[in-house]
Write a protein that holds these residues in place. Structure first.
Motif, PDB file in Angstrom:
ATOM      1  N   GLY A 137     -26.620   1.489  -6.511  1.00 42.11           N
ATOM      2  CA  GLY A 137     -27.712   0.599  -6.890  1.00 42.11           C
ATOM      3  C   GLY A 137     -28.135   0.695  -8.337  1.00 42.11           C
ATOM      4  O   GLY A 137     -29.251   0.316  -8.687  1.00 42.11           O
ATOM      5  N   VAL A 138     -27.216   1.168  -9.214  1.00 41.19           N
ATOM      6  CA  VAL A 138     -27.577   1.357 -10.623  1.00 41.19           C
ATOM      7  C   VAL A 138     -26.696   0.539 -11.572  1.00 41.19           C
ATOM      8  O   VAL A 138     -26.768   0.714 -12.787  1.00 41.19           O
ATOM      9  CB  VAL A 138     -27.505   2.856 -11.009  1.00 41.19           C
ATOM     10  N   ARG A 139     -25.890  -0.351 -11.034  1.00 38.75           N
ATOM     11  CA  ARG A 139     -24.945  -1.098 -11.866  1.00 38.75           C
ATOM     12  C   ARG A 139     -25.636  -1.889 -12.968  1.00 38.75           C
ATOM     13  O   ARG A 139     -25.101  -2.008 -14.091  1.00 38.75           O
ATOM     14  CB  ARG A 139     -24.118  -2.061 -10.987  1.00 38.75           C
ATOM     15  N   ASP A 140     -26.829  -2.409 -12.696  1.00 37.45           N
ATOM     16  CA  ASP A 140     -27.494  -3.261 -13.682  1.00 37.45           C
ATOM     17  C   ASP A 140     -27.915  -2.506 -14.939  1.00 37.45           C
ATOM     18  O   ASP A 140     -28.192  -3.129 -15.969  1.00 37.45           O
ATOM     19  CB  ASP A 140     -28.725  -3.927 -13.056  1.00 37.45           C
ATOM     20  N   PHE A 141     -27.970  -1.191 -14.866  1.00 37.20           N
ATOM     21  CA  PHE A 141     -28.338  -0.408 -16.055  1.00 37.20           C
ATOM     22  C   PHE A 141     -27.149  -0.180 -16.984  1.00 37.20           C
ATOM     23  O   PHE A 141     -27.331   0.314 -18.096  1.00 37.20           O
ATOM     24  CB  PHE A 141     -28.904   0.955 -15.637  1.00 37.20           C
ATOM     25  N   VAL A 142     -25.948  -0.518 -16.528  1.00 34.12           N
ATOM     26  CA  VAL A 142     -24.723  -0.123 -17.227  1.00 34.12           C
ATOM     27  C   VAL A 142     -24.060  -1.328 -17.880  1.00 34.12           C
ATOM     28  O   VAL A 142     -23.835  -2.359 -17.242  1.00 34.12           O
ATOM     29  CB  VAL A 142     -23.735   0.546 -16.252  1.00 34.12           C
ATOM     30  N   THR A 143     -23.744  -1.184 -19.164  1.00 34.56           N
ATOM     31  CA  THR A 143     -22.973  -2.171 -19.919  1.00 34.56           C
ATOM     32  C   THR A 143     -21.648  -1.531 -20.318  1.00 34.56           C
ATOM     33  O   THR A 143     -21.627  -0.416 -20.841  1.00 34.56           O
ATOM     34  CB  THR A 143     -23.738  -2.618 -21.177  1.00 34.56           C
ATOM     35  N   ILE A 144     -20.558  -2.223 -20.042  1.00 32.70           N
ATOM     36  CA  ILE A 144     -19.243  -1.714 -20.445  1.00 32.70           C
ATOM     37  C   ILE A 144     -19.083  -1.915 -21.950  1.00 32.70           C
ATOM     38  O   ILE A 144     -19.382  -2.986 -22.483  1.00 32.70           O
ATOM     39  CB  ILE A 144     -18.114  -2.443 -19.682  1.00 32.70           C
TER      40      ILE A 144
END
Length: 411
Positions: free
Chosen positions: A269-276
């Motif tokens: 549930g933390v994908r939105d905090f991550v930018t590739i």
């Protein structure tokens, strides 16, 4: 007439601290403690055991884990026996030394956590945000496992730590050194202007990058992948585009690993905090897999960073993979204060009049043992004086000979 006056006491005291360090006290110290406590409690819930490491070690032992530039930032000194020692500039290297020398028999993964200061020499630079030589860090290291589960756990724990600290907005930029190395592996030979190429990628300057690639005579699939590196960032189809451009098995393997990690971050549930961000090339000689930095509004520096460093422990005689991160907690506190999100410093539950009665002191001890936070007013035996102090400090009650009396705001 000559002025023979001596410097004031205040002027003298201002010279007691060297550049790069400062006293932290009052509410600021309390808030920093609360930030540290939030990190420690989060680390504990995730299964990371606390470790307390020496503030200084032998210089040559520490330096083994750093490159020449980082070693040059150590504060070095000689002890009474003539040994060259150094203050730790980082906590990952001491953890690596500890695991390699004391914890080899522990079944992997070895999960360790710390909250402690590190010490780095920083040249003061005019016009830049303040930077200290004593830097508080809260971090973890996971040693002995190299898979997507370990990488994803570290990233998810990092997000959970910042959330527990109360940081309202932040962005974690995630890259993979395997992709960068894989792209450079596609070059027929190492170009003489490799450093300039890396700088252009790091600055995401496509014009300068194209000029440097022309100068190096880079063509084909390697050229296409290198030119694309500054554009391979965001939350959309970055990994799909990178997979299509990957010129070597090493680069393709890195993208596959990132895809596995992202899938797990979705589940956490933390994908939105991550930018590739696949154009991250700093730390190429240190990191071997994922690498990340975290940014927040109101900070001119990253508030945290981490990654995978599978070659470090081998420098201390134990070949084991590892991944971890560190949060710069004073930067986090600066962000919290700028966002009006700093933790509230709890006031005592009551201020007690020092009446001198033995039974009142016994009652005070019982109340403290039950969990109440009560201060004894050592400078006054007057209920009125104690009440005024409580009101001025925002304390909601006074205790007078066992009687609990509420203090209204403005009393």
């Amino acid at each position: 007439m000559m002025n023979h006056s001596t410097p004031s006491r205040t002027t003298h005291l201002l010279r007691l601290l060297p550049p790069g360090v400062r006293d932290i006290f009052g509410d600021e110290a309390a808030r920093l403690t609360l930030v540290h406590r939030a990190a420690e409690e989060t680390f504990w819930r995730w299964g990371y055991a606390p470790v307390v490491l020496p503030t200084f070690e032998y210089y040559d032992v520490l330096a083994r884990g750093f490159d020449e530039q980082a070693s040059g930032k150590m504060h070095r000194f000689i002890d009474a026996q003539g040994n060259l020692l150094a203050l730790r500039p980082d906590l990952t290297v001491p953890v690596a030394r500890l695991v390699a020398s004391r914890l080899v028999q522990e079944p992997p993964p070895v999960r360790l956590a710390y909250v402690a200061p590190v010490f780095r020499y920083v040249e003061p630079r005019a016009g830049q945000q303040r930077e200290f030589r004593e830097i508080w860090q809260a971090g973890v290291e996971c040693v002995g496992v190299n898979n997507a589960d370990a990488d994803a756990e570290i990233i998810a724990l990092h997000v959970a730590t910042l959330q527990a600290m109360g940081v309202p907005r932040f962005q974690l930029n995630l890259g993979h050194m395997g992709f960068v190395h894989g792209v450079f592996d596609a070059l027929d030979k190492q170009p003489p202007n490799l450093a300039a190429i890396r700088r252009a990628i790091d600055r995401k300057n496509r014009h300068i990058l194209a000029e440097e690639l022309d100068r190096a005579g880079v063509r084909g699939a390697a050229r296409a992948a290198l030119e694309a590196l500054p554009t391979l960032w965001g939350q959309g189809d970055v990994l799909e585009r990178a997979a299509a451009l990957a010129p070597t098995p090493r680069a393709r393997s890195a993208i596959e690993r990132l895809q596995q990690i992202v899938a797990r971050l979705e589940a956490y549930g933390v994908r939105d905090f991550v930018t590739i961000d696949l154009g991250e090339v700093r730390g190429m000689h240190y990191y071997t897999g994922i690498t990340f930095e975290t940014f927040a509004p109101h900070s001119g520096y990253p508030i945290a960073g981490g990654g995978r460093y599978d070659n470090l422990l081998a420098l201390y005689g134990y070949d084991a993979p590892a991944v971890g991160f560190a949060v710069f907690t004073q930067r986090v506190l600066d962000v919290l204060e700028a966002e009006n999100a700093a933790p509230d410093v709890p006031r005592p539950d009551a201020l007690m009049v020092a009446c001198g009665h033995a039974e009142c002191l016994a009652d005070l001890q019982r109340r403290r043992a039950a969990g109440q936070r009560i201060e004894l007013d050592l400078s006054s035996r007057s209920p009125e004086g104690t009440r005024r102090k409580a009101a001025a400090r925002g304390i909601g009650a006074v205790l007078v000979c066992g009687e609990w009396q509420e203090v209204a705001h403005g009393d």
